[in-house]
Write a protein that holds these residues in place. Structure first.
Motif, PDB file in Angstrom:
ATOM      1  N   GLY C  98       0.838  -1.198   0.000  1.00  0.00           N
ATOM      2  CA  GLY C  98       0.000   0.000   0.000  1.00  0.00           C
ATOM      3  C   GLY C  98       0.867   1.240   0.000  1.00  0.00           C
ATOM      4  N   GLY C  99       0.550   2.180  -0.876  1.00  0.00           N
ATOM      5  CA  GLY C  99       1.364   3.395  -0.982  1.00  0.00           C
ATOM      6  C   GLY C  99       1.311   4.224   0.294  1.00  0.00           C
ATOM      7  N   ILE C 100       0.112   4.401   0.844  1.00  0.00           N
ATOM      8  CA  ILE C 100      -0.025   5.202   2.059  1.00  0.00           C
ATOM      9  C   ILE C 100       0.671   4.507   3.232  1.00  0.00           C
ATOM     10  CG2 ILE C 100      -1.687   6.156   3.712  1.00  0.00           C
ATOM     11  CD1 ILE C 100      -1.507   7.668   0.994  1.00  0.00           C
ATOM     12  N   THR C 101       0.506   3.196   3.300  1.00  0.00           N
ATOM     13  CA  THR C 101       1.181   2.429   4.356  1.00  0.00           C
ATOM     14  C   THR C 101       2.691   2.637   4.268  1.00  0.00           C
ATOM     15  OG1 THR C 101      -0.578   0.806   4.213  1.00  0.00           O
ATOM     16  CG2 THR C 101       1.445   0.104   5.325  1.00  0.00           C
ATOM     17  N   GLU C 102       3.213   2.607   3.048  1.00  0.00           N
ATOM     18  CA  GLU C 102       4.650   2.822   2.839  1.00  0.00           C
ATOM     19  C   GLU C 102       5.049   4.232   3.286  1.00  0.00           C
ATOM     20  OE1 GLU C 102       6.827   0.631   1.843  1.00  0.00           O
ATOM     21  OE2 GLU C 102       8.570   1.768   1.177  1.00  0.00           O
ATOM     22  N   ILE C 103       4.255   5.220   2.918  1.00  0.00           N
ATOM     23  CA  ILE C 103       4.575   6.610   3.273  1.00  0.00           C
ATOM     24  C   ILE C 103       4.557   6.794   4.791  1.00  0.00           C
ATOM     25  CG2 ILE C 103       3.737   9.003   3.156  1.00  0.00           C
ATOM     26  CD1 ILE C 103       2.702   8.313   0.293  1.00  0.00           C
ATOM     27  N   VAL C 104       3.550   6.221   5.429  1.00  0.00           N
ATOM     28  CA  VAL C 104       3.468   6.319   6.896  1.00  0.00           C
ATOM     29  C   VAL C 104       4.677   5.631   7.529  1.00  0.00           C
ATOM     30  CG1 VAL C 104       2.203   5.536   8.944  1.00  0.00           C
ATOM     31  CG2 VAL C 104       0.956   6.527   7.001  1.00  0.00           C
ATOM     32  N   ASN C 105       4.952   4.408   7.090  1.00  0.00           N
ATOM     33  CA  ASN C 105       6.057   3.662   7.707  1.00  0.00           C
ATOM     34  C   ASN C 105       7.398   4.355   7.492  1.00  0.00           C
ATOM     35  OD1 ASN C 105       4.227   1.813   8.567  1.00  0.00           O
ATOM     36  ND2 ASN C 105       4.681   0.273   6.990  1.00  0.00           N
ATOM     37  N   ARG C 106       7.583   4.907   6.321  1.00  0.00           N
ATOM     38  CA  ARG C 106       8.845   5.591   6.042  1.00  0.00           C
ATOM     39  C   ARG C 106       8.967   6.871   6.865  1.00  0.00           C
ATOM     40  NH1 ARG C 106      12.694   2.285   4.348  1.00  0.00           N
ATOM     41  NH2 ARG C 106      12.472   1.609   2.196  1.00  0.00           N
ATOM     42  N   GLN C 107       7.888   7.636   6.958  1.00  0.00           N
ATOM     43  CA  GLN C 107       7.965   8.853   7.772  1.00  0.00           C
ATOM     44  C   GLN C 107       8.271   8.482   9.222  1.00  0.00           C
ATOM     45  OE1 GLN C 107       5.697  12.493   7.282  1.00  0.00           O
ATOM     46  NE2 GLN C 107       4.419  11.548   5.716  1.00  0.00           N
ATOM     47  N   ARG C 108       7.699   7.390   9.691  1.00  0.00           N
ATOM     48  CA  ARG C 108       7.988   6.966  11.069  1.00  0.00           C
ATOM     49  C   ARG C 108       9.457   6.607  11.259  1.00  0.00           C
ATOM     50  NH1 ARG C 108       4.272   2.556  13.217  1.00  0.00           N
ATOM     51  NH2 ARG C 108       4.716   3.490  15.256  1.00  0.00           N
ATOM     52  N   LYS C 109      10.107   6.238  10.156  1.00  0.00           N
ATOM     53  CA  LYS C 109      11.542   5.918  10.221  1.00  0.00           C
ATOM     54  C   LYS C 109      12.411   7.134   9.916  1.00  0.00           C
ATOM     55  CE  LYS C 109      11.096   0.983   9.197  1.00  0.00           C
ATOM     56  NZ  LYS C 109      10.972   0.024   8.070  1.00  0.00           N
ATOM     57  N   GLY C 110      11.801   8.312   9.847  1.00  0.00           N
ATOM     58  CA  GLY C 110      12.596   9.519   9.683  1.00  0.00           C
ATOM     59  C   GLY C 110      12.694  10.071   8.280  1.00  0.00           C
ATOM     60  N   TYR C 111      11.991   9.476   7.351  1.00  0.00           N
ATOM     61  CA  TYR C 111      12.004  10.036   5.985  1.00  0.00           C
ATOM     62  C   TYR C 111      11.261  11.362   5.971  1.00  0.00           C
ATOM     63  CZ  TYR C 111      14.062   5.995   3.707  1.00  0.00           C
ATOM     64  OH  TYR C 111      14.944   5.031   3.297  1.00  0.00           O
ATOM     65  N   LEU C 112      11.820  12.334   5.276  1.00  0.00           N
ATOM     66  CA  LEU C 112      11.195  13.644   5.109  1.00  0.00           C
ATOM     67  C   LEU C 112      10.290  13.580   3.888  1.00  0.00           C
ATOM     68  CD1 LEU C 112      14.450  15.705   5.638  1.00  0.00           C
ATOM     69  CD2 LEU C 112      12.717  15.136   7.355  1.00  0.00           C
ATOM     70  N   TYR C 113       9.101  14.130   4.029  1.00  0.00           N
ATOM     71  CA  TYR C 113       8.073  14.018   2.990  1.00  0.00           C
ATOM     72  C   TYR C 113       8.101  15.227   2.057  1.00  0.00           C
ATOM     73  CZ  TYR C 113       3.251  13.783   1.141  1.00  0.00           C
ATOM     74  OH  TYR C 113       2.134  13.730   0.347  1.00  0.00           O
ATOM     75  N   ILE C 114       8.078  14.956   0.767  1.00  0.00           N
ATOM     76  CA  ILE C 114       7.967  16.023  -0.236  1.00  0.00           C
ATOM     77  C   ILE C 114       6.944  15.614  -1.295  1.00  0.00           C
ATOM     78  CG2 ILE C 114       9.153  17.319  -2.067  1.00  0.00           C
ATOM     79  CD1 ILE C 114      11.721  17.136  -0.440  1.00  0.00           C
ATOM     80  N   LYS C 115       6.033  16.531  -1.586  1.00  0.00           N
ATOM     81  CA  LYS C 115       5.064  16.300  -2.668  1.00  0.00           C
ATOM     82  C   LYS C 115       5.443  17.245  -3.813  1.00  0.00           C
ATOM     83  CE  LYS C 115       1.277  14.409  -4.227  1.00  0.00           C
ATOM     84  NZ  LYS C 115      -0.082  14.922  -4.117  1.00  0.00           N
ATOM     85  N   PRO C 116       6.010  16.728  -4.896  1.00  0.00           N
ATOM     86  CA  PRO C 116       6.501  17.620  -5.980  1.00  0.00           C
ATOM     87  C   PRO C 116       5.371  18.419  -6.655  1.00  0.00           C
ATOM     88  CG  PRO C 116       7.481  15.443  -6.145  1.00  0.00           C
ATOM     89  CD  PRO C 116       6.358  15.322  -5.148  1.00  0.00           C
TER      90      PRO C 116
END
Lengths: 116, 116, 116
Positions: C98-116
């Protein structure tokens, strides 16, 4: 007390008006000296920093917010890609070497990211 | 264990359908009681909280998600700017004084930001 | 030193070109081995992973970035919703449940979010 730090990412000209409204409204809810707002414009959105007959008020609205402490920036890569002259930018706009680099660096310093 | 907190920012009517799908799919991957999801609608996107003949199912889909614990909010500034009557909002929608203020405050409390 | 972690969320085909430019420019400002970039494509944006006569260069540009370490992913829900065959994806694309699941999990691991 440390300021609240907020970054608005503007990558399309169409969302500038929304961004201006967002920040103006936000300033109704917070004391201006408790927050630092930075606007990072990249991609096509840098074009709105230049005079535009269709939206003559936009630059005035930006400048009014700049006077209230909002930091407006423009991505140098985007200016170059759109053949826009850095020297012709309004004086309240700061050029950053890369918009994404700026967004990453700011988020690492605690800026909260918002895409209007 | 602390819940995972996720905020979806909806600022255009066109992305509501995507947002509904995003949350519905996310609920396939997580236990509903381990996550708190808030949807913040601002700008023109607040219009979709009102009956719309073109998309009759949208409100039903929102309400179904609200019943699963999703917190739907509407920005008062946006309602006012679009001449929409707060009193006519569906009962599952909570009005917040400012959408951006809500997004900032929630991110400060650990909500992860997603723009569908 | 821990790598800088950045996640680009691509949910519309129209912003792929901007995303490619964003990452390419970012790589001019950072050492590639000091950063990990993940691109999460969901909703309609997964279609661009398949050959497209209108934009023949896009897949080549993606692949060139993949060779520089960028992790391209596709949301399985989105592939399914758009009747796209997972088996026909380019080899550099990783499918996530799941894309949203991936985004949530990655942000929880410290990934910074950018929407181009």
């Amino acid at each position: 007390m440390e300021k609240i730090k907020v970054l608005f990412h503007v990558s399309e000209n169409e969302i500038w008006q929304k961004t201006i409204a967002n920040i103006t409204n936000y300033f109704k809810d917070v004391e201006e000296n408790t927050v630092h707002i930075e606007v990072v414009a990249n991609a096509g959105a840098v074009a709105s920093y230049f005079a535009n007959q269709d939206r003559p008020q936009l630059l005035q609205q930006m400048e009014a917010l700049a006077q209230r402490g909002v930091d407006f920036t423009a991505c140098r890569n985007a200016l170059s890609a759109h053949h826009l002259d850095e020297q012709s930018l309004p004086s309240f706009v700061r050029v950053v070497s890369g918009g994404i680099t700026e967004i990453v660096n700011r988020q690492r310093k605690g800026y909260l990211y918002i895409k209007p």
